[in-house]
Write a protein that holds these residues in place. Structure first.
Motif, PDB file in Angstrom:
ATOM      1  N   LYS A 179     -11.406   6.467  11.712  1.00  0.00           N
ATOM      2  CA  LYS A 179     -11.308   7.891  11.415  1.00  0.00           C
ATOM      3  C   LYS A 179     -12.228   8.731  12.301  1.00  0.00           C
ATOM      4  CE  LYS A 179      -8.967   6.402   7.762  1.00  0.00           C
ATOM      5  NZ  LYS A 179      -7.546   6.353   7.617  1.00  0.00           N
ATOM      6  N   TYR A 220      -8.265  15.446   3.926  1.00  0.00           N
ATOM      7  CA  TYR A 220      -7.257  15.519   2.874  1.00  0.00           C
ATOM      8  C   TYR A 220      -7.499  16.734   1.985  1.00  0.00           C
ATOM      9  CZ  TYR A 220      -7.058  10.588   4.164  1.00  0.00           C
ATOM     10  OH  TYR A 220      -6.964   9.414   4.865  1.00  0.00           O
ATOM     11  N   ASN A 255     -11.552   9.884   0.016  1.00  0.00           N
ATOM     12  CA  ASN A 255     -10.098   9.842   0.162  1.00  0.00           C
ATOM     13  C   ASN A 255      -9.601   9.578  -1.254  1.00  0.00           C
ATOM     14  OD1 ASN A 255      -7.456   9.247   0.663  1.00  0.00           O
ATOM     15  ND2 ASN A 255      -7.831   7.436   1.935  1.00  0.00           N
ATOM     16  N   TRP A 285      -9.108   5.620  -3.714  1.00  0.00           N
ATOM     17  CA  TRP A 285      -8.153   5.235  -2.668  1.00  0.00           C
ATOM     18  C   TRP A 285      -7.316   4.026  -3.106  1.00  0.00           C
ATOM     19  CZ3 TRP A 285      -9.072   1.149   1.281  1.00  0.00           C
ATOM     20  CH2 TRP A 285      -8.029   1.117   2.221  1.00  0.00           C
ATOM     21  N   VAL A 286      -6.071   4.033  -2.690  1.00  0.00           N
ATOM     22  CA  VAL A 286      -5.055   3.107  -3.204  1.00  0.00           C
ATOM     23  C   VAL A 286      -5.418   1.625  -3.125  1.00  0.00           C
ATOM     24  CG1 VAL A 286      -3.142   4.664  -2.757  1.00  0.00           C
ATOM     25  CG2 VAL A 286      -3.821   3.117  -0.965  1.00  0.00           C
ATOM     26  N   VAL A 298       0.171   9.800   5.650  1.00  0.00           N
ATOM     27  CA  VAL A 298      -0.903   8.885   6.041  1.00  0.00           C
ATOM     28  C   VAL A 298      -2.106   9.641   6.616  1.00  0.00           C
ATOM     29  CG1 VAL A 298      -0.242   8.440   8.454  1.00  0.00           C
ATOM     30  CG2 VAL A 298      -1.217   6.589   7.070  1.00  0.00           C
ATOM     31  N   GLY A 299      -3.282   9.065   6.435  1.00  0.00           N
ATOM     32  CA  GLY A 299      -4.500   9.655   6.986  1.00  0.00           C
ATOM     33  C   GLY A 299      -4.824   9.000   8.305  1.00  0.00           C
ATOM     34  N   LYS A 337     -11.207  -1.499   5.961  1.00  0.00           N
ATOM     35  CA  LYS A 337     -10.471  -2.120   4.848  1.00  0.00           C
ATOM     36  C   LYS A 337     -10.784  -3.620   4.793  1.00  0.00           C
ATOM     37  CE  LYS A 337      -6.140  -0.678   4.227  1.00  0.00           C
ATOM     38  NZ  LYS A 337      -4.670  -0.511   4.137  1.00  0.00           N
ATOM     39  N   THR A 371       0.215   4.347   0.660  1.00  0.00           N
ATOM     40  CA  THR A 371       0.044   5.225   1.827  1.00  0.00           C
ATOM     41  C   THR A 371       0.806   4.668   3.031  1.00  0.00           C
ATOM     42  OG1 THR A 371      -2.066   4.073   2.032  1.00  0.00           O
ATOM     43  CG2 THR A 371      -2.135   6.360   1.299  1.00  0.00           C
ATOM     44  N   LEU A 372       0.688   3.352   3.235  1.00  0.00           N
ATOM     45  CA  LEU A 372       1.367   2.755   4.386  1.00  0.00           C
ATOM     46  C   LEU A 372       2.878   2.729   4.170  1.00  0.00           C
ATOM     47  CD1 LEU A 372      -1.126  -0.134   5.309  1.00  0.00           C
ATOM     48  CD2 LEU A 372      -0.967   2.162   6.240  1.00  0.00           C
ATOM     49  N   TYR A 424     -15.397   7.978   6.338  1.00  0.00           N
ATOM     50  CA  TYR A 424     -15.246   9.401   6.694  1.00  0.00           C
ATOM     51  C   TYR A 424     -16.603  10.077   6.936  1.00  0.00           C
ATOM     52  CZ  TYR A 424     -10.477   8.643   5.134  1.00  0.00           C
ATOM     53  OH  TYR A 424      -9.195   8.156   5.001  1.00  0.00           O
ATOM     54  N   SER A 436       0.849  -1.197   0.000  1.00  0.00           N
ATOM     55  CA  SER A 436       0.000   0.000   0.000  1.00  0.00           C
ATOM     56  C   SER A 436       0.887   1.251   0.000  1.00  0.00           C
ATOM     57  CB  SER A 436      -0.890  -0.022   1.249  1.00  0.00           C
ATOM     58  OG  SER A 436      -1.299   1.281   1.569  1.00  0.00           O
ATOM     59  N   ARG A 462      -1.623  14.412  -2.593  1.00  0.00           N
ATOM     60  CA  ARG A 462      -2.520  14.432  -1.446  1.00  0.00           C
ATOM     61  C   ARG A 462      -1.777  14.856  -0.187  1.00  0.00           C
ATOM     62  NH1 ARG A 462      -4.987   9.203   1.589  1.00  0.00           N
ATOM     63  NH2 ARG A 462      -3.061   9.503   2.767  1.00  0.00           N
TER      64      ARG A 462
HETATM   65  N1  GLU Z   1      -6.629   5.129   4.721  1.00  0.00           N
HETATM   66  C1  GLU Z   1      -5.544   5.924   5.238  1.00  0.00           C
HETATM   67  C2  GLU Z   1      -4.804   6.655   4.124  1.00  0.00           C
HETATM   68  O1  GLU Z   1      -5.220   6.670   3.021  1.00  0.00           O
HETATM   69  C3  GLU Z   1      -4.639   5.057   6.080  1.00  0.00           C
HETATM   70  C4  GLU Z   1      -3.621   4.231   5.350  1.00  0.00           C
HETATM   71  C5  GLU Z   1      -4.269   3.229   4.446  1.00  0.00           C
HETATM   72  O2  GLU Z   1      -4.816   2.265   4.950  1.00  0.00           O
HETATM   73  O3  GLU Z   1      -4.248   3.485   3.250  1.00  0.00           O
HETATM   74  O4  GLU Z   1      -3.803   7.238   4.392  1.00  0.00           O
END
Ligand code: GLU
Length: 402
Positions: free
Chosen positions: A235, A323, A172, A124-125, A37-38, A100, A15-16, A203, A13, A365
């Motif tokens: 969140k 974001y 996101n 989202w990713v 990261v969110g 997730k 973001t992670l 969200y 991922s 982002r």
């Molecule tokens: N959902 C958040 C983000 O987009 C946390 C990390 C992830 O799981 O993608 O940053």
């Protein structure tokens, strides 16, 4: 020694991975501002922490049923009645390790190999990877310039193989909140074309101006029957590390997710269920700290948007989530948003997420789920970086990844 094709093809991922990289750099002594990261920087509400402590002290930490404890499922059903309206039963709810996890359960329950799932860009990713892991085909659908839905594009993307549409409002990475009319129109389309509407509402609580986020499940009965609601504690309640969320849908879908999870993960975490249940059972279906947290996110949002504006960057107005997604097209070289973010991390120690990770390579982002001081420092660094950025004269034209 050979891994499966599935494992070889899936990437970490973004973001992670970026969050881990920013944290590792900071540990190595680098001065890093992490807006990748969110993750809310607020404490978990007291009521949830106390419920967890009581559960651990009392030793009630054994397996629960695969769909969660009956009390937890009841609590979510009541929460849905308060927040989405209508009547909900426990059989329509399966507790999962996170939103997730709820998403992957729902996709595996609904998508057969080669089935197409529409992802509305920017998306989202993890959506694209989860659909692929289930053997499905992710189909990217471009959105409008303000990051709202383009219905003509959505209709064009529907084929006889389309199984589901993934809706994420507030979004996101853009913070875009769908209007009631837009959600109703998508719901109607799904009913007419026989599609599942998978609604990622993680969200939902974080909307700062205008109308609140409408869930398709709160609209017409036939739309609700096609809707799969995904939500969790991370969140809205600042409970990211607790890993707890749920799927709410027709009881056949909830039961399918339960069957899958009974083999894949066993049961959701017992302590986290107790903590989440206590949070949901607080007066008004949310812990008292949430109001102050949302007000603070809004303050940060206004500040960040005015800073981006002062830099001459155009970003869709993020009515929700945490974001901002400015267009940085004029600063890109041939490496696109990934190259820009790499350079910014290298020269300024500022971690952002490239828009390419969300299927839109013209943007980046910024997560404002961090302190005002850090946001101010981040925008100082970003301004300095962009003011000295050498870009080729023939700037790349609009890119769309995936
Ligand atoms: N959902 C958040 C983000 O987009 C946390 C990390 C992830 O799981 O993608 O940053």
């Amino acid at each position: 020694m050979k891994l499966s094709h599935r494992a070889q093809e899936v990437s970490l991922s973004v973001t992670l991975a970026l969050d881990a990289k920013a944290k590792a750099l900071a540990l190595s002594g680098r001065d890093v501002v992490n807006m990748s990261v969110g993750e809310p920087d607020f404490d978990t509400p007291r009521v949830a922490r106390e419920a967890a402590t009581t559960t651990i002290r009392g030793g009630s930490v054994r397996y629960t049923p695969a769909a969660g404890t009956p009390a937890m499922r009841q609590a979510v059903a009541r929460y849905l009645e308060t927040t989405r309206g209508g009547v909900w039963s426990s059989e329509e709810v399966t507790i999962c390790h996170s939103t997730k996890h709820a998403l992957s359960g729902a996709i595996h329950a609904l998508v057969d190999p080669k089935d197409e799932v529409l992802l509305l860009l920017p998306a989202w990713v993890s959506y694209v990877e989860i659909v692929k892991l289930a053997g499905g085909v992710p189909v990217s659908v471009p959105g409008r310039a303000d990051c709202g839905p383009d219905f003509a594009a959505i209709e064009r993307a529907i084929t006889p193989r389309t199984k589901a549409v993934l809706l994420n409002s507030p979004s996101n990475p853009t913070g875009y909140v769908w209007t009631r009319d837009e959600v109703a129109r998508l719901g109607r389309l799904c009913v007419e074309r026989g599609l599942w509407l998978i609604s990622d509402e993680i969200y939902r609580r974080l909307v700062y101006e205008g109308d609140p986020n409408p869930s398709p499940a709160s609209l017409a009965r036939d739309v609700r029957e096609r809707t799969v609601v995904l939500d969790g504690a991370s969140k809205s309640f600042a409970m990211t590390g607790w890993r707890i969320g749920f799927v709410a849908a027709h009881k056949s879908v909830a039961a399918a997710v339960e069957r899958l999870h009974s083999h894949l993960v066993g049961a959701p975490n017992t302590v986290s269920q107790a903590a989440y249940m206590a949070a949901l059972q607080a007066p008004g279906s949310e812990p008292e700290e949430v109001v102050a947290m949302v007000a603070e996110f809004d303050r940060r949002r206004r500040f960040l948007m005015s800073e981006l504006d002062a830099m001459g960057l155009v970003a869709p107005n993020p009515r929700g989530a945490f974001y901002a997604f400015p267009n940085v097209e004029r600063y890109l070289d041939a490496r696109g948003s990934i190259g820009l973010c790499e350079d910014m991390l290298e020269s300024e120690g500022l971690a952002l997420v490239p828009g390419a990770a969300f299927g839109v390579d013209t943007h980046v982002r910024l997560s404002y789920a961090t302190s005002m001081e850090k946001i101010a420092e981040a925008t100082r660094r970003m301004r300095r970086f962009l003011s000295t950025r050498q870009v080729p004269l023939a700037s790349p034209v609009t890119r769309r990844a995936r």
